[in-house]
Design a protein around this motif. Structure first.
Motif, mmCIF file in Angstrom:
data_model
loop_
_atom_site.group_PDB
_atom_site.id
_atom_site.type_symbol
_atom_site.label_atom_id
_atom_site.label_comp_id
_atom_site.label_asym_id
_atom_site.label_seq_id
_atom_site.Cartn_x
_atom_site.Cartn_y
_atom_site.Cartn_z
ATOM 1 N N ARG A 288 0.849 -1.198 0.000
ATOM 2 C CA ARG A 288 0.000 0.000 0.000
ATOM 3 C C ARG A 288 0.881 1.244 0.000
ATOM 4 N N GLN A 289 1.931 1.145 0.779
ATOM 5 C CA GLN A 289 2.805 2.322 0.857
ATOM 6 C C GLN A 289 3.549 2.526 -0.462
ATOM 7 N N ARG A 290 4.050 1.449 -1.018
ATOM 8 C CA ARG A 290 4.809 1.569 -2.280
ATOM 9 C C ARG A 290 3.951 2.088 -3.409
ATOM 10 N N LEU A 291 2.683 1.626 -3.467
ATOM 11 C CA LEU A 291 1.789 2.055 -4.538
ATOM 12 C C LEU A 291 1.180 3.421 -4.224
ATOM 13 N N GLY A 292 1.458 3.929 -3.008
ATOM 14 C CA GLY A 292 0.893 5.214 -2.623
ATOM 15 C C GLY A 292 -0.599 5.139 -2.418
ATOM 16 N N LEU A 293 -1.096 3.959 -2.058
ATOM 17 C CA LEU A 293 -2.540 3.784 -1.951
ATOM 18 C C LEU A 293 -3.123 4.503 -0.735
ATOM 19 N N ASP A 294 -2.243 4.948 0.185
ATOM 20 C CA ASP A 294 -2.771 5.635 1.351
ATOM 21 C C ASP A 294 -3.014 7.109 1.080
ATOM 22 N N ASP A 295 -2.454 7.601 -0.045
ATOM 23 C CA ASP A 295 -2.693 9.000 -0.405
ATOM 24 C C ASP A 295 -4.130 9.166 -0.871
ATOM 25 N N PRO A 296 -4.642 10.414 -0.837
ATOM 26 C CA PRO A 296 -5.983 10.639 -1.424
ATOM 27 C C PRO A 296 -5.964 10.330 -2.927
ATOM 28 N N LEU A 297 -7.129 9.959 -3.430
ATOM 29 C CA LEU A 297 -7.214 9.480 -4.810
ATOM 30 C C LEU A 297 -6.699 10.516 -5.812
ATOM 31 N N TRP A 298 -7.032 11.800 -5.592
ATOM 32 C CA TRP A 298 -6.625 12.827 -6.560
ATOM 33 C C TRP A 298 -5.115 12.946 -6.617
ATOM 34 N N LEU A 299 -4.461 12.761 -5.449
ATOM 35 C CA LEU A 299 -3.003 12.878 -5.413
ATOM 36 C C LEU A 299 -2.376 11.701 -6.174
ATOM 37 N N GLN A 300 -2.963 10.510 -5.954
ATOM 38 C CA GLN A 300 -2.476 9.335 -6.682
ATOM 39 C C GLN A 300 -2.600 9.555 -8.183
ATOM 40 N N TYR A 301 -3.741 10.134 -8.591
ATOM 41 C CA TYR A 301 -3.995 10.380 -10.002
ATOM 42 C C TYR A 301 -2.987 11.382 -10.557
ATOM 43 N N ALA A 302 -2.702 12.417 -9.752
ATOM 44 C CA ALA A 302 -1.744 13.437 -10.185
ATOM 45 C C ALA A 302 -0.353 12.809 -10.358
ATOM 46 N N HIS A 303 0.001 11.933 -9.426
ATOM 47 C CA HIS A 303 1.291 11.243 -9.542
ATOM 48 C C HIS A 303 1.351 10.411 -10.818
ATOM 49 N N HIS A 304 0.229 9.715 -11.049
ATOM 50 C CA HIS A 304 0.117 8.830 -12.201
ATOM 51 C C HIS A 304 0.312 9.606 -13.508
ATOM 52 N N ILE A 305 -0.420 10.704 -13.648
ATOM 53 C CA ILE A 305 -0.319 11.523 -14.859
ATOM 54 C C ILE A 305 1.066 12.148 -14.966
ATOM 55 N N GLY A 306 1.537 12.686 -13.817
ATOM 56 C CA GLY A 306 2.843 13.331 -13.809
ATOM 57 C C GLY A 306 3.945 12.373 -14.232
ATOM 58 N N GLY A 307 3.872 11.158 -13.739
ATOM 59 C CA GLY A 307 4.871 10.152 -14.085
ATOM 60 C C GLY A 307 4.905 9.895 -15.583
ATOM 61 N N ILE A 308 3.717 9.815 -16.193
ATOM 62 C CA ILE A 308 3.670 9.528 -17.629
ATOM 63 C C ILE A 308 4.247 10.691 -18.418
ATOM 64 N N LEU A 309 3.891 11.924 -17.981
ATOM 65 C CA LEU A 309 4.367 13.094 -18.719
ATOM 66 C C LEU A 309 5.885 13.211 -18.640
ATOM 67 N N THR A 310 6.478 12.782 -17.524
ATOM 68 C CA THR A 310 7.928 12.903 -17.395
ATOM 69 C C THR A 310 8.647 11.630 -17.824
ATOM 70 N N GLY A 311 7.902 10.646 -18.301
ATOM 71 C CA GLY A 311 8.526 9.413 -18.778
ATOM 72 C C GLY A 311 8.938 8.503 -17.643
ATOM 73 N N ASP A 312 8.446 8.781 -16.438
ATOM 74 C CA ASP A 312 8.774 7.918 -15.303
ATOM 75 C C ASP A 312 7.621 6.947 -15.089
ATOM 76 N N LEU A 313 7.848 5.697 -15.413
ATOM 77 C CA LEU A 313 6.778 4.721 -15.298
ATOM 78 C C LEU A 313 6.936 3.864 -14.050
ATOM 79 N N GLY A 314 7.714 4.334 -13.100
ATOM 80 C CA GLY A 314 7.861 3.615 -11.847
ATOM 81 C C GLY A 314 8.917 2.526 -11.919
ATOM 82 N N THR A 315 9.051 1.792 -10.830
ATOM 83 C CA THR A 315 10.053 0.728 -10.796
ATOM 84 C C THR A 315 9.374 -0.608 -10.573
#
Lengths: 625, 318
Positions: free
Chosen positions: B55-82
Motif C-alpha cells: 500500500r505504501q509503495r503504490l501510494g494507496l494511502d494517499d488521497p485518490l486525486w493525489l495518486q492520479y496526479a502522480h500517475h499523470i505526472g509520471g507519464i508526462l515525465t517518462g517515469d513509469l515507476g520501478t
C-alpha cells in the motif's frame, strides 16, 4: 438455409461431445499412467497418452469443454450487456448514448490481448477472470453493432408510428427493436465465439488462462511443445482441434452473413479483365458488302443490334433488352438518340464501345465503322483489345454523372494526360501542356491551377467540362455523349450544349451521338433524331421534319409532353413502358397508343419510309398527324 | 489538410488521456483492497505486513486525486515507476525492447502486403473461379489458426524435423546480420500469415467493389491498357480501405505479438509483459500497457492521416 447445414452439423457434433463427455465411456481425464507416458495410439487410448500418461482423446474432449464454456459464456454475457447498451444508446441517443455506447467504446482504445492480460494481472489466472476479461473485451463490439442496427430501425415508419401512439419506450425497444436487430447480433455472436476461443487458448498457452490440471487446448499445446522430440503427434491433435473449431465458427459466421443479408453476395468480377474471352463471340450476320458501298459517307452504321441478358443459368437469361436497332451517323453529323429511361438508348451506345455490363451481351447485329485509315470494321465483333485501340482515340464517350465517372484520387490533369499518352507517342511534358490547353479550351478558368485539382474540388459543371476535355483530347471521329447534361442545373446545361457545339465547329469531321430524354436539347443540338421505345427504334429522321410532323404516335406524344411557353396543355403518355420479357406480341407501343387498331396488336409492324431519309415503325403513320 | 491533422491529433490526445485514466482506475475499481488482491494467491490470504508495505509503495494511502496526479505526472515525465521484482525502472526496459517488437510487426506487415494484395486482386479478377476458391480457402484456414499453433508447427517442422532453422531466439543485427534476419523472419512470417489472410480478403472485396465504379468504365472508355487500369484505377483506389484495416490490425498487433514472441523466444516488449503478468508486477504491467496503448492510439492517428493523403476527399469532409 442449406448453406448452414455443414457448419451447424459439425458444431452439433462438437457440442454433443462436450455436453455428453461425463457419460461417454472415456478414460478419467486426470488419471496418470507414468510408465506409459508418450505412448502412441492404442486400442485403449486412440490418440495415445501424454507426458503424464493421461488419455489424449479424453483430454481433448474435456479441453473443448473448457474452451467452449469460456468462449460461449463470455460471448453470451457480452451479447447481453452489449445489446442492452446498444439498444438504449441507439434508441434514446443524446446523453444516454454517451453513457452506454461511447463509454463501452473506451475499451476499444486498448489492444484486446492487453486488456485481457491486465485483468489477469489483477485477478490472477483462472476460469472466472477469463470470462470477465472476454466479456469486457467483446461488450463494445455488440454495443456498436446493435447501436448501428438500432439507428436504422429507429428511423423506420412503424417505430415512429409506435412512438406517436405513446407506447412505452422500453416496450418499443424490447418488442419492436430487439427482433429487428437480431440478425446482425447472431452473426456477431458466432464471430465473437471464434475470437474468444483464440484469446482463451492463447492465454492458456501462456500459462495465464485455464489453470492445470484442468485440460485445455492451449495448455495441451504448451505441454506438447516441451515434448516435441519424444511425441510430435501430441502437438498435432490439440492444434487440429483448435483450428478446426475456430474454422467452423468462422464458416458459420460467413454463411450466416450470406443467408441473412443476400445483397452482400459479391459481384462476379470483370470479364474484360480476363485475358481469354470466356465465350466466343456469338455468330452474327456478316456485314453486307453492298450496304457498305451504298452509304460511303456513313461513319457508323448500326443494323439489327440486339442486346440480351447474358448470364448462363441466371434469371431471365436471353431476355432481350434491345431488339434489332439500326441507325447511321454520318461524318460531321449530330444524331440525337431519344427515349424514356429503359428504352435502350444508353445500352446501344455502350454496345458500340464494348462497355456493356458483364451481365449483358450482344446477341446479334453489326455496327460498321469507318476508321481514320479508311478501313471498315464491325465494332460488335471486336474483342476487348480491338475496342481498346479505338476507345478514347477515335471513339470517345462522355458519361452522365461526371462526379462518379472521374477517379476521385487522381488529379484532373493526370486523368487527362493519361488518355493522350495512351494513344499518342508524345512526351509526358508535352502531354501535360496539352492537357492544360484542353482544359482552357473547354472553358475551365485558370486551367494551369485547375489541372492540379482533384475532381471533388471542382463544381459539377466544371467536372463535366473536364470529362468532355478527356473525350475530345485525341480529336475523335465519333463522340458518344450519354445524357451529358442531365445531372446539371439548367443554366449549366445550356453552357455544356454550347461547348459541345463549339467543339464540333473546331472539329467539323466529328460525328456525335447525343443520348438524351430531353427533346428541347434535341431541337437545339441535333441534325437528325432517332426515337427509341422499349428497346426498338420507332422513328428516325431530320430533326426539323420529325418535329414538324412526327410519323409515330410515340414521337408525337413525346413532343406533346414537352413544356413549352405557348402550349395549351401538357399531354402525359398514359401507361408505362412494357417490361423486357413482357413485350406485347404486336407493336410494343400499342397498349399505350390512341391510334392502335387490331392489326397493331397482332404482329410487330414493319419499317416504313414515309419520305426519303425518314423511317417509322407504325402501321398508321399516314394518320398519326 | 493541416486543420484535419490538428483535429485528429487533438482527438488522439484525448483518447490517450482516457486510456491513461482507465488504466489508473482499473486497479481502484477492484472491489476490496487492491494491495490485498495483488498479493493474494488463490485462496491463500495475504500477509498483512506485506499488504501494508505494498500500500505504501503504490501510494494507496494517499488521497485518490493525489495518486492520479502522480500517475499523470509520471507519464508526462517518462517515469513509469520501478519494478516490484528487481526495482529496475520500467521505462528503461521498454525502450530497449519496444524496437524489437516493432521490427516483427513491420516486417510482418510488409510480407502480408507483398503477398496479400496480389492474391486478393487475383481472386477478385477471377471471382468465382478456382483460383478464387483456393485463395479463399487458404485465407479462411490462416485466419482460423491461432499464431501460437502456427508458430509451434513451424518450429516442429522446420527446426525439429528438418533442422533447417534454429527453434527461435534473438541475435542483435550488429552482431550477425544474416542470423538476425533469419531469426526475425520466423516470428514475422508467422504473424504475417494471419495478416496476409486479412489483407487478401479485404483486397478481394475492395477490388470487386471498385470494379463496379463508373470511373473504371471511364478508364476503359479512355482506351487505357488493362494493366494500367488495374494498377492506377482499380488497385490504387481499392487499397485505401485495405491499408486502413492493415493499420488498425498493426495497432492490435503491438499488444498481440505476445504469443509469437513467447513461441519464438523473441525478447520483445510482449515477452516482458507476459513475465510481468505472471509475477503480477503491477507497475511493470501498467507501464507496458500504457506505452502500447499510446502507440496504438497514435498509430490509428497515422492511419487516419495516411488515409486522408490517399483519398483527397476525406480532409474536406471534416
Amino acid at each position: 438455409m442449406r448453406k448452414l447445414i455443414l457448419p451447424v452439423s459439425i458444431l452439433a457434433v462438437i457440442l454433443a461431445l462436450v455436453v455428453l463427455a461425463p457419460v461417454l465411456p472415456l478414460a478419467d481425464e486426470r488419471a496418470m499412467d507414468i510408465p506409459h507416458r508418450f505412448a502412441g495410439p492404442s486400442m485403449a487410448h486412440w490418440l495415445g497418452q501424454d507426458e503424464f500418461g493421461r488419455d489424449v482423446l479424453t483430454r481433448l474432449i474435456y479441453g473443448a469443454r473448457a474452451s467452449l464454456s469460456i468462449a460461449i459464456g463470455s460471448a453470451l454475457a457480452a451479447a447481453l450487456i452489449g445489446t442492452a447498451l446498444g439498444l438504449l444508446g441507439g434508441y434514446f441517443r443524446g446523453i444516454v448514448e454517451i453513457f452506454t455506447v461511447r463509454a463501452a467504446e473506451i475499451v476499444l482504445c486498448l489492444p484486446p490481448l492487453l486488456l485481457a492480460l491486465l485483468v489477469v494481472t489483477i485477478f490472477g489466472a483462472g476460469f472466472w477472470p477469463l470470462i470477465l476479461a472476454l466479456t469486457l473485451l467483446y461488450t463494445p463490439n455488440y454495443a456498436r453493432v446493435v447501436y448501428a442496427a438500432t439507428l436504422q430501425v429507429r428511423a423506420l415508419d412503424f417505430v415512429t408510428a409506435q412512438r406517436a401512439l405513446g407506447t412505452h419506450p422500453l416496450q418499443i425497444v424490447v418488442r419492436t427493436m430487439l427482433p429487428n436487430v437480431l440478425p446482425p447480433l447472431v452473426v456477431q455472436i458466432s464471430l465473437v465465439i471464434a475470437s474468444a476461443i483464440v484469446i482463451e487458448s492463447g492465454l492458456s498457452f501462456l500459462g495465464l488462462g485455464v489453470v492445470p490440471p484442468t485440460p485445455s487446448w492451449g495448455l495441451m499445446i504448451r505441454a506438447a511443445r516441451g515434448a516435441m522430440e519424444q511425441a510430435p503427434l501430441l502437438l498435432l491433435w490439440p492444434s487440429v482441434a483448435l483450428a478446426g473449431t475456430i474454422l467452423t465458427f468462422n464458416l458459420l459466421c460467413d454463411r450466416l452473413q450470406s443467408v441473412l443479408d443476400p445483397r452482400a453476395v459479391p459481384a462476379g468480377g470483370a470479364i474484360w479483365l480476363r485475358r481469354r474471352r470466356t465465350a466466343p463471340p456469338a455468330p452474327r450476320t456478316a456485314p453486307d458488302e453492298d450496304a457498305r458501298n451504298d452509304a460511303p459517307a456513313d461513319l457508323l452504321s448500326i443494323a439489327g443490334l440486339t442486346i440480351a441478358l447474358d448470364r448462363p443459368g441466371g434469371i431471365g437469361s436471353g431476355m432481350e433488352l434491345v431488339r434489332g436497332v439500326g441507325f447511321a451517323v454520318r461524318t460531321g453529323e449530330t444524331l440525337a438518340l431519344v427515349g424514356e429511361s429503359g428504352s435502350g438508348k444508353t445500352l446501344t451506345s455502350l454496345a458500340v464501345t464494348g462497355l456493356l455490363p458483364d451481365v449483358l451481351g450482344v446477341t446479334g447485329g453489326t455496327a460498321t465503322y469507318r476508321r481514320r485509315d479508311g478501313a471498315v470494321v464491325d465494332l460488335l465483333a471486336q474483342d476487348e483489345d480491338g475496342h481498346r485501340r479505338l476507345r478514347g482515340d477515335e471513339i470517345s464517350m462522355v458519361f452522365q454523372d461526371a462526379s462518379a465517372a472521374l477517379n476521385p484520387v487522381h488529379r484532373i490533369g493526370d486523368q487527362l494526360t493519361e488518355v493522350i499518352l495512351a494513344h499518342r507517342a508524345i512526351g509526358r511534358a508535352a502531354a501535360k501542356r496539352e492537357a492544360v490547353e484542353l482544359l482552357g479550351r473547354v472553358g475551365i478558368p485558370d486551367a494551369e491551377r485547375r489541372a492540379r485539382a482533384y475532381p471533388h474540388e471542382l463544381s459539377g459543371g466544371q467536372r463535366q467540362r473536364a470529362m468532355i476535355a478527356i473525350a475530345v483530347a485525341n480529336q475523335p471521329k465519333l463522340l458518344l455523349a450519354d445524357e451529358p447534361t442531365t445531372a446539371l442545373d439548367p443554366t449549366i446545361q445550356a453552357q455544356i450544349l454550347a461547348l459541345i457545339a463549339g467543339l464540333k465547329r473546331d472539329n467539323p469531321e466529328m460525328g456525335v451521338v447525343f443520348v438524351t430524354h430531353n427533346l428541347a436539347v434535341v431541337a437545339e443540338i441535333a441534325d437528325r433524331v432517332c426515337v427509341m421505345y422499349a428497346g426498338e427504334v420507332v422513328e428516325e429522321g431530320p430533326v426539323a421534319t420529325v418535329f414538324a410532323r412526327p410519323r409515330h404516335p410515340y414521337t408525337a406524344a413525346l413532343i406533346g409532353s414537352v413544356p413549352e411557353g405557348d402550349a395549351e396543355r401538357l399531354v402525359a403518355i398514359p401507361g408505362t413502358v412494357p417490361a423486357p420479357g413482357h413485350m406485347p406480341p404486336g407493336c410494343s407501343f400499342a397498349p399505350r397508343c390512341d391510334h392502335a387498331v387490331a392489326a397493331c396488336r397482332e404482329a410487330p409492324p414493319p419499317e416504313f419510309s414515309p419520305e426519303p431519309g425518314r423511317r417509322t415503325r407504325c402501321l398508321r403513320f399516314e394518320e398519326v398527324t | 489538410m493541416l486543420r484535419y491533422i490538428t483535429y485528429r491529433s487533438l482527438v488522439a490526445v484525448f483518447l490517450v488521456w482516457i486510456v491513461v485514466t482507465l488504466v489508473f482506475l482499473l486497479l481502484h475499481l477492484v472491489p476490496g483492497d487492491p494491495a490485498e488482491v495483488l498479493l493474494s494467491q488463490g485462496s491463500t490470504a495475504a500477509d498483512p505486513q506485506a499488504v501494508a508495505n505494498l500500500r505504501q509503495r503504490l501510494g494507496l494511502d494517499d488521497p485518490l486525486w493525489l495518486q492520479y496526479a502522480h500517475h499523470i505526472g509520471g507519464i508526462l515525465t517518462g517515469d513509469l515507476g520501478t519494478s516490484f521484482r528487481d526495482g529496475a525502472p520500467v521505462a528503461g526496459q521498454i525502450v530497449q525492447r519496444l524496437p524489437r517488437t516493432l521490427e516483427v510487426i513491420v516486417t510482418a506487415a510488409l510480407i502480408a502486403v507483398l503477398f496479400g494484395v496480389p492474391a486478393g486482386t487475383l481472386a477478385a479478377v477471377r471471382a468465382g473461379g478456382w483460383i478464387d476458391n483456393v485463395i479463399s480457402f487458404l485465407s479462411s484456414l490462416a485466419l482460423s489458426t491461432p499464431v501460437f499453433v502456427v508458430g509451434s508447427v513451424v518450429i516442429l517442422i522446420f527446426a525439429q524435423e528438418l533442422r533447417l532453422v534454429p527453434a527461435g531466439g534473438y541475435v542483435p543485427f550488429a552482431v550477425d546480420p544474416a542470423r538476425h534476419v533469419l531469426l526475425l523472419l520466423m516470428p514475422a512470417g508467422t504473424v504475417a500469415l494471419a495478416l496476409w489472410a486479412v489483407v487478401a480478403r479485404m483486397s478481394r472485396g475492395s477490388v470487386l467493389d471498385v470494379l463496379e465504379r463508373d470511373y473504371v468504365r471511364t478508364a476503359r472508355a479512355k482506351g487505357l491498357k488493362r494493366r494500367r487500369i488495374l494498377r492506377r484505377h482499380v488497385v490504387r483506389n481499392a487499397m485505401i480501405p485495405v491499408l486502413t484495416v492493415l493499420g488498425l490490425e498493426m495497432g492490435t498487433l503491438i499488444g498481440g505479438t505476445v504469443l509469437v514472441e513467447f513461441v519464438f523466444n523473441w525478447p520483445g516488449l510482449s515477452g516482458y509483459l507476459v513475465s510481468a503478468v505472471d509475477a503480477r508486477d503491477y507497475p511493470e504491467v501498467v507501464g507496458i500497457v500504457m506505452v502500447i496503448s499510446i502507440l496504438f492510439v497514435f498509430l490509428n492517428l497515422v492511419v487516419d492521416i495516411v488515409y486522408a493523403v490517399l483519398d483527397p476527399r476525406i480532409s474536406l469532409s471534416r
